[in-house]
Scaffold this motif. Structure first.
Motif, PDB file in Angstrom:
ATOM      1  N   GLU A 252     -15.858   8.420  27.844  1.00 54.28           N
ATOM      2  CA  GLU A 252     -15.373   7.142  28.080  1.00 54.28           C
ATOM      3  C   GLU A 252     -14.761   6.002  26.270  1.00 54.28           C
ATOM      4  O   GLU A 252     -13.803   5.748  26.710  1.00 54.28           O
ATOM      5  N   SER A 253     -14.527   6.298  25.289  1.00 54.84           N
ATOM      6  CA  SER A 253     -13.732   6.090  24.194  1.00 54.84           C
ATOM      7  C   SER A 253     -13.009   6.405  24.545  1.00 54.84           C
ATOM      8  O   SER A 253     -11.798   5.836  24.768  1.00 54.84           O
ATOM      9  N   ALA A 254     -11.835   7.714  24.926  1.00 50.39           N
ATOM     10  CA  ALA A 254     -10.604   8.442  25.584  1.00 50.39           C
ATOM     11  C   ALA A 254     -10.874   7.853  26.750  1.00 50.39           C
ATOM     12  O   ALA A 254      -9.115   7.274  26.533  1.00 50.39           O
ATOM     13  N   GLU A 255     -10.830   7.347  27.485  1.00 51.84           N
ATOM     14  CA  GLU A 255     -10.704   6.049  28.487  1.00 51.84           C
ATOM     15  C   GLU A 255      -9.987   5.229  27.942  1.00 51.84           C
ATOM     16  O   GLU A 255      -9.121   5.069  28.331  1.00 51.84           O
ATOM     17  N   LEU A 256     -11.040   4.439  27.073  1.00 49.19           N
ATOM     18  CA  LEU A 256     -10.789   3.284  26.702  1.00 49.19           C
ATOM     19  C   LEU A 256      -9.341   3.632  25.896  1.00 49.19           C
ATOM     20  O   LEU A 256      -8.188   2.638  26.137  1.00 49.19           O
ATOM     21  N   PHE A 257      -9.263   4.454  24.788  1.00 45.22           N
ATOM     22  CA  PHE A 257      -7.962   4.999  24.566  1.00 45.22           C
ATOM     23  C   PHE A 257      -6.806   4.383  25.023  1.00 45.22           C
ATOM     24  O   PHE A 257      -5.752   4.541  25.083  1.00 45.22           O
ATOM     25  N   ALA A 258      -6.572   5.570  26.133  1.00 45.77           N
ATOM     26  CA  ALA A 258      -6.094   5.737  27.281  1.00 45.77           C
ATOM     27  C   ALA A 258      -5.258   4.416  27.668  1.00 45.77           C
ATOM     28  O   ALA A 258      -3.906   4.399  28.618  1.00 45.77           O
ATOM     29  N   LYS A 259      -6.556   3.705  28.288  1.00 47.14           N
ATOM     30  CA  LYS A 259      -5.647   2.518  28.856  1.00 47.14           C
ATOM     31  C   LYS A 259      -6.137   1.287  28.026  1.00 47.14           C
ATOM     32  O   LYS A 259      -4.423   0.545  28.544  1.00 47.14           O
ATOM     33  N   TRP A 260      -6.177   1.080  26.731  1.00 50.01           N
ATOM     34  CA  TRP A 260      -6.158  -0.266  26.358  1.00 50.01           C
ATOM     35  C   TRP A 260      -5.263  -0.299  24.812  1.00 50.01           C
ATOM     36  O   TRP A 260      -4.408  -1.101  24.381  1.00 50.01           O
ATOM     37  N   SER A 261      -5.689   0.968  24.499  1.00 50.19           N
ATOM     38  CA  SER A 261      -4.305   1.358  22.487  1.00 50.19           C
ATOM     39  C   SER A 261      -3.191   0.973  23.101  1.00 50.19           C
ATOM     40  O   SER A 261      -2.563   1.682  23.198  1.00 50.19           O
ATOM     41  N   ILE A 262      -2.942  -0.002  21.449  1.00 52.89           N
ATOM     42  CA  ILE A 262      -1.229  -0.572  22.019  1.00 52.89           C
ATOM     43  C   ILE A 262      -0.827   0.111  20.010  1.00 52.89           C
ATOM     44  O   ILE A 262      -1.290  -0.083  19.706  1.00 52.89           O
ATOM     45  N   PRO A 263       0.704   0.088  19.985  1.00 55.54           N
ATOM     46  CA  PRO A 263       0.642  -0.053  18.221  1.00 55.54           C
ATOM     47  C   PRO A 263       0.642  -1.593  17.500  1.00 55.54           C
ATOM     48  O   PRO A 263       0.494  -2.227  18.109  1.00 55.54           O
ATOM     49  N   SER A 264       0.474  -1.505  16.729  1.00 56.97           N
ATOM     50  CA  SER A 264       0.337  -3.278  16.181  1.00 56.97           C
ATOM     51  C   SER A 264       0.241  -3.360  15.271  1.00 56.97           C
ATOM     52  O   SER A 264       0.643  -2.350  14.022  1.00 56.97           O
TER      53      SER A 264
END
Length: 265
Positions: free
Chosen positions: A156-168
């Motif tokens: 699930e962590s990998a799925e969240l990373f792929a779906k929502w993570s962006i540079p900040s």
């Protein structure tokens, strides 16, 4: 149109990560929206492709951006923020902007002293290099797993990373880290304001990025205010609690709290 609700995200998650909340609150009668940070591209893919557009944004830049949005919606607006979005929520409410605020795993404000090792490790991707002050920074999947997804499965962590993570932008982290050593820190909140609306602080007890002890210390900063200030803890939840598969438990708790404080839609 129902009571306006504005959702504010923190570092490393895109504004669209709030969409399930926007839909859930709309179904409850609220007029909900999740506008991005200044210059934030409208999609995750565009944000990843254009990291420099948000580089060097500071706490006041983002707070002022949301202040204008909230004031345009009206004084009955509820502000709900996660992580640095929680800090912005606290700043806005402290300045009398918004009818109420919910700060979920809020970033450390000036005056909060605990600095657990897990929090230090979570901030290292940005704070580890002083040159990052003027840059935007991305997390690796492993760094996201530690800082956000430690309380969910690796899958699930990998799925969240792929779906929502962006540079900040890294600047807000540097500002929060140095807050107690800077006289006029942008991470300072008017915690003594007794005329502001109600504030709910939420913490996940397994959070690495904003550990529960930090949120409990944040609550103590409000001891000089007679305004409603409450803390709700969620056992075993990590920093991903607003976006992972258990998000609705948190959302329903917020809806219940709003109702109990006469802030229904």
């Amino acid at each position: 149109m129902g009571r306006p609700v504005v959702f504010i995200h923190g570092l490393w998650l895109h504004a669209t990560s709030w969409q399930p909340w926007v839909d859930h609150f709309a179904a409850a009668g609220y007029s909900a929206s999740a506008p991005g940070w200044p210059h934030e591209p409208p999609t995750v893919d565009e944000a990843r492709a254009n990291p420099d557009v948000v580089a060097n944004l500071g706490i006041d830049d983002v707070t002022n951006h949301y202040a204008q949005l909230v004031e345009a919606l009206g004084e009955d607006t509820v502000i709900i923020g996660h992580s640095f979005g929680g800090l912005f929520t606290e700043k806005l409410l402290g300045e009398g902007i918004g009818a109420a605020g919910v700060a979920i795993d809020p970033a450390q404000i000036k005056g909060v002293l605990p600095l657990p090792l897990a929090q230090l490790r979570s901030g290292l991707p940005a704070l580890g290099n002083p040159a990052n002050l003027h840059r935007s920074v991305s997390l690796t999947e492993k760094e996201f797993r530690f800082g956000f997804g430690n309380a969910v499965t690796e899958e699930e962590s990998a799925e969240l990373f792929a779906k929502w993570s962006i540079p900040s932008p890294a600047r807000p982290l540097f500002q929060a880290a140095a807050a107690n050593f800077v006289l006029h820190s942008q991470a300072k909140v008017n915690t003594a304001n007794s005329t502001r609306g109600p504030l709910l602080l939420i913490s996940g007890t397994a959070d690495h990025t904003v550990p529960d002890v930090v949120t409990r210390s944040t609550l103590k900063q409000y001891r000089d205010s007679t305004a409603v200030t409450e803390l709700k803890q969620f056992e075993g939840r990590g920093h991903s609690l607003t976006a992972d598969s258990g998000w609705q438990e948190i959302a329903d708790a917020v809806l219940g709290w709003l109702k109990s404080n006469d802030l229904s839609s």
